[in-house]
Design a protein around this motif. Structure first.
Motif: not given
Length: 500
Positions: A168-188
């Protein structure tokens, strides 16, 4: 006779040596004294980099292993390792192709290379199917938190790495590969690592997306709600300032030092300087046909100018005329012209491009092609005007420059406020674009597309050598601010262009 004392001394030593038959010469090689570097007042034990594609090592329209290895943060980490810096973990893609899938559906294309088989060098995706599956989440944490495509406010957006939101264009595929959780933030995720030192380079995408789309977006200056922004919109400078300050508050909360960089002038990159505004060659017969076809348009403009509906300057700007030979300017749509279609629907907002217009790199794929294959006269850029997305007009360039200036004022002020090292990336990239950068061997790195060595084949992102030049200036800023004596890198150790 002119005397050379050092030769006389050498001759004397030679005679002494020859006269002493019992003397021996020690040929044991002398090991050079090891060089010891110091960190100054900075602590590089745990370095975390935060940013977008420029931080990730994106190159040639893709993210891939070799590019990630040649990212400027990885170069900085190699310097930090000399003074106690720890491991620098990178969320590597699965291969050197760059393509990726989501549930077996391709969503990211392969990297480009120069294909010479067609006669002239052509940027072409490498063949093969990328093996990176976005939904295969990597186990972190990772020190390189560069996320291609990220704007400033994306770094603090929960769910930016939620795999379920990608379609839906609401998330980034590159960050999805290594985000710590579905609701995580990059800065967090970055702050959770408790970095002792950080780099932050963000904001380029806040204007670049608008620019590379030919201004096919909205300048959101005055709109303080980024949740209402489109993907190609310019971020409001006040939103940028607030977000950037929040990022620095989070990164420095536990006393970390760091380095930040301002935003280059995106209009000077090869993406905007490679395609000329006047690439159309015409013979006399075609010239006559075209000028005849545009006679009614020109006449209608003249009538409305006589009625005072447009100025004489706009009439001259909009009048379309071709000449036999090389160097005819393309016809474009310009949304900033006076809308005359209410008086005459045929008087659309078109004119010929000038040297002040910037044709985007991808416009070369459309100029000269047929809008209608059955109609040989429907030539794009000649009989059919190029859509707004193919050209960045002076008015659109001004919107980009105004936002960039405001962003950079914020970044430099916050560098002083938080007592951080500051890199004038705008100045570095301007020097490469205007004069080139002289290498240790005397050669020059320039911004010329394909051959300059500074920019990759996407016309936007640096080559490994370009990233190495940037790393030099990051190291210089760090040494100056914190009293360290890091050695930097040699750009000659990095390629100016990847091959297939």
């Amino acid at each position: 006779m002119k005397k050379f004392p050092f030769l006389l001394i050498f001759s004397g030593l030679l005679l002494i040596s020859c006269s002493d038959d019992d003397s021996t010469i020690d040929t044991t090689p002398v090991e050079p004294e090891p060089v010891t570097y110091t960190s100054g007042s900075a602590d590089f034990t745990n370095y975390v980099s935060v940013g977008n594609s420029l931080t990730a090592g994106y190159s040639d329209s893709a993210l891939f292993i070799d590019g990630q290895t040649a990212s400027f943060p990885n170069m900085l980490a190699s310097n930090f390792a000399l003074v106690g810096g720890g491991d620098f973990k990178i969320p590597f893609m699965a291969d050197n192709l760059g393509g990726a899938t989501l549930g077996a559906q391709p969503i990211l294309g392969n990297r480009l290379f120069l294909d010479f088989t067609t006669g002239s060098p052509t940027p072409t995706p490498v063949s093969g199917a990328g093996t990176t599956e976005i939904s295969n989440t990597l186990s972190g944490p990772f020190n390189n938190m560069g996320v291609p495509g990220a704007k400033s406010y994306h770094l603090a957006a929960p769910g930016y790495g939620n795999v379920a939101g990608i379609a839906a264009g609401l998330a980034n595929p590159y960050y999805a590969r290594f985000a710590s959780a579905a609701d995580a933030t990059v800065i967090g995720d970055a702050v959770a690592q408790n970095p002792t030192f950080f780099s932050l380079w963000i904001g380029n995408q806040d204007i670049l997306a608008f620019a590379v789309s030919g201004g096919d977006g909205v300048d959101q200056t005055g709109n303080l709600d980024p949740s209402t922004y489109g993907g190609n919109d310019i971020t409001d400078p006040n939103v940028f300032a607030s977000v950037y300050n929040g990022l620095l508050q989070a990164l420095t909360a536990n006393g970390a030092d760091g380095v930040i960089a301002n935003i280059p002038d995106v209009t000077t990159i090869p993406y905007f300087t490679t395609v000329p505004h006047n690439p159309v060659p015409l013979d006399e017969a075609t010239t006559g046909l075209l000028n005849g076809a545009y006679a009614a348009y020109n006449g209608g403009l003249a009538q409305l100018q006589g009625l005072g509906l447009i100025t004489a300057d706009e009439l001259a700007q909009r009048t379309i005329s071709f000449s036999p030979g090389e160097g005819n300017a393309v016809v474009i749509i310009d949304e900033d012209l006076t809308d005359l279609t209410g008086f005459n629907p045929a008087l659309i907002n078109m004119r010929q491009a000038t040297a002040d217009d910037l044709l985007v790199f991808t416009s070369q794929t459309i100029i000269g092609t047929l809008t209608n294959p059955a109609d040989p006269t429907s030539i794009n850029g000649v009989a059919v005007p190029l859509a707004d997305k193919w050209v960045l007009t002076p008015e659109e360039q001004l919107a980009v420059k105004t936002a960039q200036t405001a962003y950079n004022q914020t970044i430099e002020a916050l560098a002083q406020q938080y007592n951080l090292a500051f890199v004038d990336a705008e100045g570095v990239m301007a020097e490469i674009a205007q004069n080139g950068f002289q290498m240790p061997d005397g050669s020059m790195v320039t911004a010329t597309y394909g051959t300059g060595g500074g920019f990759s084949l996407d016309g936007v992102h640096p080559t490994p050598r370009g990233y190495a030049i940037l790393a030099l200036f990051f190291v210089e800023a760090i040494n100056t601010k914190y009293g360290s004596d890091l050695p930097g890198v040699n750009p000659l150790d990095y390629t100016g262009l990847y091959v297939n």
